[in-house]
Design a protein around this motif. Structure first.
Motif, PDB file in Angstrom:
ATOM      1  N   SER A  55      64.391  10.764  -7.736  1.00  0.00           N
ATOM      2  CA  SER A  55      64.592  11.077  -9.143  1.00  0.00           C
ATOM      3  C   SER A  55      63.510  10.397  -9.957  1.00  0.00           C
ATOM      4  O   SER A  55      63.024   9.319  -9.606  1.00  0.00           O
ATOM      5  N   ASN A  56      63.136  11.024 -11.042  1.00  0.00           N
ATOM      6  CA  ASN A  56      62.142  10.470 -11.956  1.00  0.00           C
ATOM      7  C   ASN A  56      62.898   9.749 -13.069  1.00  0.00           C
ATOM      8  O   ASN A  56      63.205  10.318 -14.100  1.00  0.00           O
ATOM      9  N   ILE A  57      63.233   8.479 -12.802  1.00  0.00           N
ATOM     10  CA  ILE A  57      64.023   7.670 -13.726  1.00  0.00           C
ATOM     11  C   ILE A  57      63.180   6.476 -14.154  1.00  0.00           C
ATOM     12  O   ILE A  57      62.593   5.802 -13.311  1.00  0.00           O
ATOM     13  N   ALA A  58      63.144   6.215 -15.439  1.00  0.00           N
ATOM     14  CA  ALA A  58      62.534   4.991 -15.942  1.00  0.00           C
ATOM     15  C   ALA A  58      63.657   4.177 -16.572  1.00  0.00           C
ATOM     16  O   ALA A  58      64.256   4.602 -17.566  1.00  0.00           O
ATOM     17  N   GLY A  59      63.987   3.040 -15.961  1.00  0.00           N
ATOM     18  CA  GLY A  59      65.078   2.235 -16.461  1.00  0.00           C
ATOM     19  C   GLY A  59      64.687   0.791 -16.653  1.00  0.00           C
ATOM     20  O   GLY A  59      63.917   0.238 -15.864  1.00  0.00           O
ATOM     21  N   THR A  60      65.221   0.173 -17.690  1.00  0.00           N
ATOM     22  CA  THR A  60      65.017  -1.240 -17.978  1.00  0.00           C
ATOM     23  C   THR A  60      66.382  -1.877 -18.171  1.00  0.00           C
ATOM     24  O   THR A  60      67.187  -1.375 -18.961  1.00  0.00           O
ATOM     25  N   VAL A  61      66.648  -2.957 -17.433  1.00  0.00           N
ATOM     26  CA  VAL A  61      67.903  -3.690 -17.570  1.00  0.00           C
ATOM     27  C   VAL A  61      67.558  -5.168 -17.720  1.00  0.00           C
ATOM     28  O   VAL A  61      67.083  -5.801 -16.778  1.00  0.00           O
ATOM     29  N   ILE A  62      67.768  -5.710 -18.923  1.00  0.00           N
ATOM     30  CA  ILE A  62      67.387  -7.085 -19.242  1.00  0.00           C
ATOM     31  C   ILE A  62      68.532  -7.753 -20.005  1.00  0.00           C
ATOM     32  O   ILE A  62      69.041  -7.194 -20.985  1.00  0.00           O
ATOM     33  N   GLY A  63      68.910  -8.938 -19.564  1.00  0.00           N
ATOM     34  CA  GLY A  63      69.919  -9.711 -20.293  1.00  0.00           C
ATOM     35  C   GLY A  63      71.240  -8.991 -20.432  1.00  0.00           C
ATOM     36  O   GLY A  63      71.936  -9.140 -21.433  1.00  0.00           O
ATOM     37  N   THR A  64      71.611  -8.219 -19.425  1.00  0.00           N
ATOM     38  CA  THR A  64      72.813  -7.398 -19.486  1.00  0.00           C
ATOM     39  C   THR A  64      73.878  -7.956 -18.546  1.00  0.00           C
ATOM     40  O   THR A  64      73.579  -8.431 -17.461  1.00  0.00           O
ATOM     41  N   THR A  65      75.127  -7.876 -18.975  1.00  0.00           N
ATOM     42  CA  THR A  65      76.271  -8.393 -18.230  1.00  0.00           C
ATOM     43  C   THR A  65      77.090  -7.233 -17.693  1.00  0.00           C
ATOM     44  O   THR A  65      77.389  -6.293 -18.434  1.00  0.00           O
ATOM     45  N   PHE A  66      77.467  -7.332 -16.408  1.00  0.00           N
ATOM     46  CA  PHE A  66      78.284  -6.320 -15.739  1.00  0.00           C
ATOM     47  C   PHE A  66      79.461  -7.030 -15.081  1.00  0.00           C
ATOM     48  O   PHE A  66      79.245  -7.943 -14.285  1.00  0.00           O
ATOM     49  N   GLY A  67      80.697  -6.611 -15.368  1.00  0.00           N
ATOM     50  CA  GLY A  67      81.817  -7.218 -14.667  1.00  0.00           C
ATOM     51  C   GLY A  67      83.163  -6.916 -15.279  1.00  0.00           C
ATOM     52  O   GLY A  67      83.271  -6.287 -16.336  1.00  0.00           O
ATOM     53  N   ARG A  68      84.180  -7.386 -14.588  1.00  0.00           N
ATOM     54  CA  ARG A  68      85.558  -7.223 -15.051  1.00  0.00           C
ATOM     55  C   ARG A  68      85.983  -8.505 -15.752  1.00  0.00           C
ATOM     56  O   ARG A  68      85.933  -9.584 -15.167  1.00  0.00           O
TER      57      ARG A  68
END
Length: 182
Positions: A55-68
């Motif tokens: 896939s042609n995806i450009a993604g940036t993930v910075i300083g992000t929180t993931f969780g329950r």
């Protein structure tokens, strides 16, 4: 859901209680900075590319929180696939040609109380400045073809391509990159 050729910027925002916080189509660009994906089944999702290509995806993930953060995930909606006590993954990538998650010059990403922090299939990924803690095995996801082991900070699987995964340390926090994870 992002349509092809779209761009989405999630900046200082919270997405909560979603089956998929972001569902990213081919030929899309997304940015998540200083944001939260909380109590979601999957925070950021890139589906399989059915044409057999990356896939042609450009993604940036910075300083992000993931969780329950709640004691348990909310009840599902009618017709929603079964999910477990923990979300499946903070980020689930399929067939991504190249993506870097994190940036050593920015705030770290955090993954916690999930089955997988990051789940990767047939993709080229660098993970940097991202911390994982309190990841827990949830075998509910076996019904979707997810293979053991469960409860991993990062799982990467490759079926038919030469791909890579590079994981670099959490920067400048004094914490371990992975803590309290089976």
């Amino acid at each position: 859901v992002m349509n092809q050729h779209s761009t989405l910027n999630v900046i200082r925002s919270t997405l909560r209680d979603a089956d998929k916080g972001l569902n990213v189509a081919d030929n899309c660009t997304f940015t998540s900075v200083a944001s939260n994906f909380l109590d979601c089944i999957v925070g950021i999702f890139v589906p399989e590319n059915m044409n057999g290509q990356f896939s042609n995806i450009a993604g940036t993930v910075i300083g992000t929180t993931f969780g329950r953060v709640l004691p348990h995930l909310k009840s599902g909606y009618p017709g929603q696939p079964t999910f477990g006590l923990y979300g499946r993954a903070g980020i689930l990538l399929n067939d991504v040609g190249m993506m870097t998650i994190g940036d050593d010059q920015q705030a770290p990403n955090e993954f916690f109380n999930l089955n997988f922090g990051i789940e990767i299939h047939n993709s080229n990924v660098d993970v940097t400045n991202s911390g994982f803690h309190d990841i827990a095995a949830d075998v509910t996801y076996a019904q979707y073809g997810v293979l053991n082991p469960f409860g991993c900070a990062i799982t990467a699987r490759n079926l038919d391509r030469k791909v890579f995964l590079n994981v670099y340390p959490l920067v400048g926090t004094g914490q371990n990159t992975i803590e309290n994870t089976p």
